[in-house]
Enzyme design. Structure first.
Site: not given
Ligand SMILES: *Cc1c(COP(=O)(O)O)cnc(C)c1O
Length: 382
Positions: A167, A195, A226
């Site tokens: 990320s 991602h 995302k």
């Molecule tokens: C954003 C993210 C999460 C958390 O997900 P949310 O739905 O935002 O709580 C978990 N793992 C990774 C690698 C992330 O980038």
């Protein structure tokens, strides 16, 4: 010392390190959100969410295992499983909650978990809640992982956990190699596709699809807030694995089900991901183009550019100063500082989306070259 005094001191220390963070509304051209496919504002999705609220109401009113369940959750889970190529999926309110729950559920005393040093905070916290021994391996380092897997004595199960597309660094884990090592050593592979889901692979289901390692993955975590543009996360695996989560995963069981309207909207998105391949193609083209432009401007660039481009500055204040200059010029680029990234690696995290124009990127690179060269002689890339 009272708790108020101590908290005041802690806040002062954060300020002194230049790490005070502020919440600021979006402004300017989006180069910092995770809405990679520009789906969050898609009119069809907004309509689906509204229709979902009309059908199901605002809230779910209880846990899925009590009165909070609706058929739409089952439906979206099976649609996602079909996209992902797994037997079953379970939908969580957030990815953070999914990661908090799954390690505690599957990792028992006597087990060991091998975790990439740059894994997301939610993975770190999830592991902390388990009773397994934790072993950190060097970022993306196949040989380091192999030697640790072979040298640590483990009575129970071994697990390897990694993000597929990192990320904050935008690089891709060597999943094929990890799959082979896990097969050799009998370890179970857990992949966080936060991602990558929606973007990579022929169907857009993620890096597991792209590398063809379905059979080697124990579970994957697929966030829906995302690239999928809505909220929540699907944990995918085989029937029995997911059934055990339903029976034992505390962060699933002891939490009110998400609003059913969110599942209704997601059901719409999954179809769009499958059908609208041009979004992925455009994002890939922009990533390659931006990589080429940066390289031409003298910045070192990864072999395979992705939609996440870190420009490591080093000191927090400097990263913030560069970000403000870009913001003044109309680009919504944010500085990422510790503790989100390791000490001394404060950076700009530029994330591309399908709505950015080629002309915007050209303007951005010229500006970056000017600002970064002028202000920070020591800029480097991870
Ligand atoms: C954003 C993210 C999460 C958390 O997900 P949310 O739905 O935002 O709580 C978990 N793992 C990774 C690698 C992330 O980038």
């Amino acid at each position: 010392m009272t708790i108020e005094d101590r908290t005041e001191k802690r806040l002062e220390a954060i300020a002194a390190a230049g790490e005070t963070r502020r919440m600021a509304e979006p402004r300017g051209i989006d180069l910092s959100s995770n809405d990679y496919l520009c789906l969050a504002q898609d009119p069809r999705l907004k309509e689906a969410m509204i229709e979902g609220v009309r059908r199901y109401g605002a809230g779910s009113t209880a846990s899925r295992l009590l009165r909070g369940h609706r058929d739409v959750f089952d439906r979206v889970e099976s649609e996602f499983s079909r996209l992902k190529g797994t037997e079953r999926s379970l939908y969580f309110s957030t990815g953070y909650q999914a990661n908090l729950g799954i390690f505690q559920t599957f990792l028992e005393e006597g087990d060991a978990v091998f975790s990439d040093e740059l894994n997301h905070a939610s993975i770190i916290d999830g592991i902390r809640l388990s009773k397994a021994e934790k072993v950190i391996f060097n970022h993306g380092d196949v040989e380091d992982l192999r030697s640790r897997l072979c040298s640590v004595e483990v009575k129970g199960q071994k697990f390897v956990v990694t993000e597929s597309l990192f990320s904050m660094d935008g690089d891709i884990a060597p999943l094929k190699e990890y799959a082979a090592i896990c097969r050799e050593t009998g370890a179970n592979l857990i992949v966080d596709e936060a991602h990558a889901v929606g973007i990579y692979g022929r169907k857009g289901s993620g890096m597991i699809e792209e590398t063809g390692i379905w059979d080697d993955v124990f579970v994957s975590i697929n966030t829906a807030g995302k690239a999928l543009g809505v909220a929540g996360a699907f944990v995918s695996g085989d029937e029995q694995t997911i059934e055990y989560l339903v029976q034992r995963c505390r962060s699933f069981i002891f939490s009110t089900a998400p609003p059913p309207a969110v599942a209704y909207a997601l059901s719409k998105v999954i179809g769009m991901i499958e059908m609208e391949e041009d979004r992925r193609t455009r994002l890939m083209a922009l990533s390659a183009l931006f990589g080429g432009m940066l390289s031409e401007a003298g910045f070192p660039v990864r072999e395979r550019p992705t939609q996440i481009v870190p420009i490591v500055i080093g000191r927090s204040e400097e990263a913030v100063a560069v970000a403000s200059k870009l913001q003044e010029a109309g680009f919504d680029v944010r500085a990422i500082r510790p503790p989100t990234v390791p000490e001394g690696t404060a950076r700009l995290r530029i994330s591309l989306n399908t709505g950015v124009s080629e002309a915007d990127l050209e303007r951005l690179v010229i500006l970056l070259k000017d600002i970064v060269k002028k202000e920070i002689e020591t800029a480097f890339f991870v």
